[in-house]
Scaffold this active site. Structure first.
Site, PDB file in Angstrom:
ATOM      1  N   GLY A  56       0.812  -1.151   0.078  1.00 42.76           N
ATOM      2  CA  GLY A  56       0.085  -0.090   0.005  1.00 42.76           C
ATOM      3  C   GLY A  56       0.783   1.504   0.018  1.00 42.76           C
ATOM      4  CB  CYS A  83       5.456  -4.128   0.055  1.00 38.44           C
ATOM      5  SG  CYS A  83       6.130  -2.535  -0.173  1.00 38.44           S
ATOM      6  CE1 TYR A  84       1.308   1.158   5.463  1.00 39.18           C
ATOM      7  CE2 TYR A  84      -0.533  -0.540   5.408  1.00 39.18           C
ATOM      8  CZ  TYR A  84       0.183   0.705   6.103  1.00 39.18           C
ATOM      9  OH  TYR A  84      -0.462   1.261   6.879  1.00 39.18           O
ATOM     10  CG  HIS A 170       5.335  -5.744  -4.468  1.00 42.33           C
ATOM     11  ND1 HIS A 170       4.203  -5.596  -4.140  1.00 42.33           N
ATOM     12  CD2 HIS A 170       6.090  -4.459  -4.175  1.00 42.33           C
ATOM     13  CE1 HIS A 170       3.905  -4.447  -3.407  1.00 42.33           C
ATOM     14  NE2 HIS A 170       5.013  -3.593  -3.438  1.00 42.33           N
ATOM     15  CD  GLU A 172       2.551  -8.287  -5.009  1.00 42.65           C
ATOM     16  OE1 GLU A 172       3.302  -9.354  -4.639  1.00 42.65           O
ATOM     17  OE2 GLU A 172       2.177  -7.299  -4.694  1.00 42.65           O
ATOM     18  CG  ASP A 228     -18.097 -11.075 -18.940  1.00 36.61           C
ATOM     19  OD1 ASP A 228     -17.285 -11.889 -19.281  1.00 36.61           O
ATOM     20  OD2 ASP A 228     -17.848  -9.844 -18.748  1.00 36.61           O
ATOM     21  CE  LYS A 368     -13.973 -10.548 -20.407  1.00 35.76           C
ATOM     22  NZ  LYS A 368     -15.302  -9.972 -20.558  1.00 35.76           N
TER      23      LYS A 368
END
Ligand code: XMP
Length: 512
Positions: A56, A83-84, A170, A172, A228, A368
């Site tokens: 963040g 991180c944060y 990070h 990710e 969708d 998605k």
């Protein structure tokens, strides 16, 4: 939907929060994002096996710094702070966070000091992605340092007794090449999750839940032919079959051949299918309307009117199916982009209350790409699942200025040639969305020995993860040249083709 096990990501506002959940789902473990101040009394209901605290932009010392209830650390769940998130763990557990001398942004080399769990089966040196202002200066003796970098002596920690972990980088993002393995070590090795969540288990659970919920009642769905709504309809049909009626409203603003294609395909489905040819109604309402927002509003209202009329003919209906996806429902600090406010998006919003229907959104937990996997599981063909998104207001927002049959007749074949060539040249699947736009200007050209004064077609193609941000697609020049030649030669009334090289932001994907 009830899940056997999950990893809950508490969001502190990082732009990467969604990515954390996506990565974890890719290993076959269900993961959900909640805001940092989520009521911890509700946590047990989600069957979490572990908690991740996201990054963040704040500093833990900011006046209104987002912090979770301290009770989180007494609940017995394994926790990973990123991180944060690491700084939150440190701050609430006696460590010291301080401003780093330099803001660290970019690649760094992590030296792994302990390979036993979080860095299990990883090399001694890892490339990692840093993006932080503050860093950890001091940790209490309860924690062990398990990794460091040149600029961050405490880059990864583990509590000596409790299953708490923190990393400054990070895992990710793709710039941390072994990041997936680190997350997997946390989710599988430390939290003990079982990789059992996938498209097939999702379909089984969803079908059962829909059966139990809807029973013998009737449901309707506005089927657009897009990914969708198609997947939502097929999923519900698997649960309730002919008690589902799908209504396809042909607004007259569809692409070349689209209405026929939809009719052919859905005419064979297990649900009841109604095709409403309302093109003339929409065109009449749009007569001489130039303003983009007015167009959207008129189309949205007329769509609801047509849909409602058809629904009334069916009679006793209880449910309305919508293909809402996860990015639209995440209530997080950071994930609500500005785009929703910039254009009024057209869907059947407002209808459920008005018609006294209960809303059923069977895809509201999915991203998605996961919807596409579920579609595959439901045996929906690739040419439908791989389609680019198409906006509800259709070609009306791709014909700038006035919408007439003549102008539709120019845009449609131009768009068709564009898409045909992208497919033929293996570009279509690399692109998030591609389409042609008819501009409201005419330009001078020369054909043979004659001066022409005709229309301009703009080609738009973007790459994107979710449509929230996008980059213009770098289609090879020779393919663009071919497309331009074909459009100018084959589409009467066009003498110029231009390519849009704007990214979003500051532009948007559609031109209106
Ligand atoms: P923009 O143009 O806002 O588009 O960058 C982002 C994505 O949303 C699609 N879009 C719409 N979809 N109804 C829809 O269902 C709409 O009114 C609408 N407007 C834009 C657009 O095609 C892109 O994928």
């Amino acid at each position: 939907m009830k899940h056997e096990e999950s990893i809950i990501v508490l969001d502190f506002g990082s732009q990467y929060t969604q990515l954390i959940a996506r990565r974890i789902r890719e290993f076959g473990v269900y993961s959900e994002i909640k805001q940092f101040d989520f009521d911890l009394n509700e946590l047990d209901k989600l069957n979490p096996k572990g908690i991740i605290l996201s990054g963040g932009p704040s500093s833990v010392y900011d006046k209104n710094a987002p912090l979770p209830d301290k009770k989180l650390f007494d609940m017995g769940y394994p926790i990973l702070g990123i991180c944060y998130g690491l700084q939150v763990i440190a701050h609430l557990n006696g460590g010291k966070v301080a401003g780093a001398l330099h803001r660290e942004y970019g690649r760094a080399e992590l030296t792994v000091d302990d390979h036993s769990d979080l860095f299990f089966q990883l090399e001694n040196f890892l490339t990692v992605w840093m993006s932080h202002g503050d860093r950890l200066e001091n940790m209490t003796d309860d924690f062990k340092i398990i990794g460091h970098t040149g600029n961050a002596p405490i880059a990864a920690v583990r509590h000596k007794i409790k299953p708490f972990y923190g990393i400054q980088f990070h895992p990710e993002v793709v710039h941390t090449p072994k990041g997936n393995k680190i997350l997997e070590n946390f989710v599988i090795k430390i939290c003990g999750c079982s990789k059992s969540w996938n498209a097939s288990s999702f379909v089984d659970t969803a079908v059962n839940e829909i059966k139990n919920k809807v029973g013998q009642e009737q449901a309707i769905c506005a089927l657009s032919g897009g990914v969708d709504s198609t997947v939502a309809a097929y999923l519900v049909a698997r649960a309730i079959g002919k008690n589902l009626t799908c209504i396809f409203v042909d607004t007259g603003l569809l692409r070349a051949g689209e209405a026929e294609q939809v009719n052919n395909y859905f005419g064979e489905a297990d649900f009841k299918f109604i095709h409403v040819d309302a093109g003339q109604r929409f065109l009449t309402k749009l007569d001489r309307v130039m303003d983009p927002e007015k167009k959207r509003k008129i189309i949205g209202e007329e769509f609801i009117r047509v849909f409602e009329e058809e629904a009334k003919k069916i009679g006793d209906i209880n449910y309305l199916i919508q293909g809402t996806l996860y990015p639209d429902v995440i209530e997080s600090v950071s994930t609500k982009g500005p785009s929703a406010l910039i254009k009024s998006h057209h869907n059947v919003g407002g209808l459920p209350e008005k018609m006294g229907l209960k809303l059923l959104e069977p895809l509201r937990e999915l991203f998605k790409d996961e919807v596409r996997k579920v579609g595959k599981e439901l045996k929906i063909p690739e040419n439908i699942l791989g389609r680019h998104p198409f906006p509800g207001p259709g070609l009306a927002v791709r014909i700038l200025g006035e919408i007439t049959n003549e102008r539709l007749a120019i845009l449609r074949p131009a768009d068709k040639i564009y898409i045909e060539e992208l497919k033929k040249n293996d570009q279509y699947d690399k692109i998030w969305q591609a389409f042609a736009v008819l501009l409201p200007v005419q330009t001078v050209g020369v054909m043979g020995d004659e001066r022409t004064y005709e229309n301009v077609i703009a080609l738009r193609a973007v790459t994107s993860m979710d449509g929230m941000t996008a980059d213009w697609a770098k289609i090879p020049n020779d393919i663009l040249a071919k497309i331009s030649n074909r459009i100018i030669n084959e589409v009467k009334g066009v003498n110029r083709v231009v390519y849009d090289i704007s990214s979003k932001p500051p532009s948007t994907i559609e031109w209106e």
